[in-house]
Design an enzyme around this catalytic site. Structure first.
Site, PDB file in Angstrom:
ATOM      1  N   ASP A  56       0.548  -1.026   0.392  1.00  0.00           N
ATOM      2  CA  ASP A  56      -0.022   0.206  -0.142  1.00  0.00           C
ATOM      3  C   ASP A  56       0.889   1.388  -0.031  1.00  0.00           C
ATOM      4  O   ASP A  56       2.589   1.683   0.040  1.00  0.00           O
ATOM      5  CB  ASP A  56      -1.306   0.290   0.582  1.00  0.00           C
ATOM      6  CG  ASP A  56       0.031  -0.170   2.368  1.00  0.00           C
ATOM      7  OD1 ASP A  56       1.161   0.235   2.609  1.00  0.00           O
ATOM      8  OD2 ASP A  56      -0.822   0.483   3.817  1.00  0.00           O
ATOM      9  N   TYR A  58       3.399   4.543   1.056  1.00  0.00           N
ATOM     10  CA  TYR A  58       3.443   5.026   2.247  1.00  0.00           C
ATOM     11  C   TYR A  58       2.506   6.175   2.978  1.00  0.00           C
ATOM     12  O   TYR A  58       1.971   7.048   2.092  1.00  0.00           O
ATOM     13  CB  TYR A  58       4.590   6.225   2.122  1.00  0.00           C
ATOM     14  CG  TYR A  58       6.078   4.887   1.378  1.00  0.00           C
ATOM     15  CD1 TYR A  58       6.329   3.759   1.972  1.00  0.00           C
ATOM     16  CD2 TYR A  58       6.357   4.940  -0.198  1.00  0.00           C
ATOM     17  CE1 TYR A  58       7.867   3.222   1.128  1.00  0.00           C
ATOM     18  CE2 TYR A  58       6.969   3.960  -0.908  1.00  0.00           C
ATOM     19  CZ  TYR A  58       8.175   3.759  -0.134  1.00  0.00           C
ATOM     20  OH  TYR A  58       8.602   2.703  -0.525  1.00  0.00           O
ATOM     21  N   PHE A  69       6.917   1.667  -4.139  1.00  0.00           N
ATOM     22  CA  PHE A  69       8.116   1.186  -3.634  1.00  0.00           C
ATOM     23  C   PHE A  69       8.781   2.965  -4.108  1.00  0.00           C
ATOM     24  O   PHE A  69       9.666   3.259  -3.793  1.00  0.00           O
ATOM     25  CB  PHE A  69       9.003   0.337  -4.214  1.00  0.00           C
ATOM     26  CG  PHE A  69       9.152  -1.322  -4.140  1.00  0.00           C
ATOM     27  CD1 PHE A  69       8.990  -1.297  -2.310  1.00  0.00           C
ATOM     28  CD2 PHE A  69       8.056  -1.983  -4.114  1.00  0.00           C
ATOM     29  CE1 PHE A  69       8.542  -2.949  -2.230  1.00  0.00           C
ATOM     30  CE2 PHE A  69       7.779  -3.644  -4.091  1.00  0.00           C
ATOM     31  CZ  PHE A  69       8.246  -3.958  -2.588  1.00  0.00           C
ATOM     32  N   HIS A 176      11.206  -9.997   0.544  1.00  0.00           N
ATOM     33  CA  HIS A 176      11.139  -9.033   0.481  1.00  0.00           C
ATOM     34  C   HIS A 176      12.519  -8.053   1.013  1.00  0.00           C
ATOM     35  O   HIS A 176      13.272  -8.977   1.831  1.00  0.00           O
ATOM     36  CB  HIS A 176       9.976  -8.775   1.415  1.00  0.00           C
ATOM     37  CG  HIS A 176       9.273  -7.382   1.578  1.00  0.00           C
ATOM     38  ND1 HIS A 176       9.822  -5.457   1.617  1.00  0.00           N
ATOM     39  CD2 HIS A 176       8.290  -6.531   0.483  1.00  0.00           C
ATOM     40  CE1 HIS A 176       8.866  -4.833   1.140  1.00  0.00           C
ATOM     41  NE2 HIS A 176       8.341  -5.353   0.614  1.00  0.00           N
TER      42      HIS A 176
END
Length: 218
Positions: A56, A58, A69, A176
């Site tokens: 989702d 920031y 990202f 991740h």
């Protein structure tokens, strides 16, 4: 909020979006109406070649720019993006100068989050609103155009697109890039060169992962 023209016929915009937009109305949410569909606007289905899925936006005001990202150019690199750039330097020898990944999106890298809205300081607060249907529908639409390269970082991304990658698609699944997990298989995975090698085999142009002038300067 205007819908992204080339994606506007997806079922999500008829079925889930009216409810979600009503719930967002009057809220101070991020990244805001001008950037909520930035990933789709910058990467039409006919252009999409690579899929990178995030979670989702920031939750810090001024940071998110609507791409997974990615952050606004003036924002300091988040920890996961620092690790992404570190891996890129090991893989390719260079990385972008800031955290704005718009130049990836314009080359066909679909930088979607599974949830496209968040409240300030409340990560994941809209995760169960039905946004994830848009991610799956968008990926399926892009697959109708050509084989895709999937870069799926972490269990969330891998689970969100379960069943969609096909034998003709490239799938790179690793841990991740978060500092909590990056050393469990993200570092050393060389996703950027692997994607470009695969694109070349498909007769496609490679992704310029860093702006050319950045690479030349280094």
């Amino acid at each position: 909020m205007s819908l992204p023209d080339t994606w506007a016929d997806l079922p999500f915009f008829r079925e889930e979006w009216p409810v979600i937009s009503t719930r967002l109305d009057g809220e101070d949410w991020l990244p805001g109406p001008e950037r909520v569909f930035a990933a789709l606007e910058l990467t039409p289905p006919a252009v999409a070649r690579v899929v990178i899925l995030g979670q989702d936006p920031y939750p810090t005001p001024g940071h998110a720019n609507g791409l997974a990202f990615s952050v606004t150019p003036e924002t300091a690199l988040p920890r996961s993006l620092k690790n992404i750039y570190a891996e890129m330097r090991d893989d390719l020898g260079f990385a972008p100068e800031n955290g704005d990944l718009s130049h990836w999106a314009r080359q066909g890298v679909l930088l979607l989050n599974t949830s496209l809205s968040v409240l300030p300081g409340q990560a994941g607060v809209h995760a169960k609103w039905g946004w994830e249907k848009l991610a799956r529908q968008a990926v399926a639409r892009a697959q109708a155009e050509r084989p895709l390269a999937f870069i799926l970082w972490g269990a969330h991304a891998q689970k969100a697109l379960t069943g969609l990658p096909r034998p003709q698609d490239l799938v790179i699944e690793t841990a991740h890039p978060s500092p909590l997990s990056a050393r469990r298989g993200f570092f050393g995975s060389r996703p950027f060169s692997r994607v470009n090698d695969w694109l070349a085999a498909q007769g496609e142009a490679p992704i310029d992962w860093a702006l050319s002038e950045t690479a030349d300067a280094e």
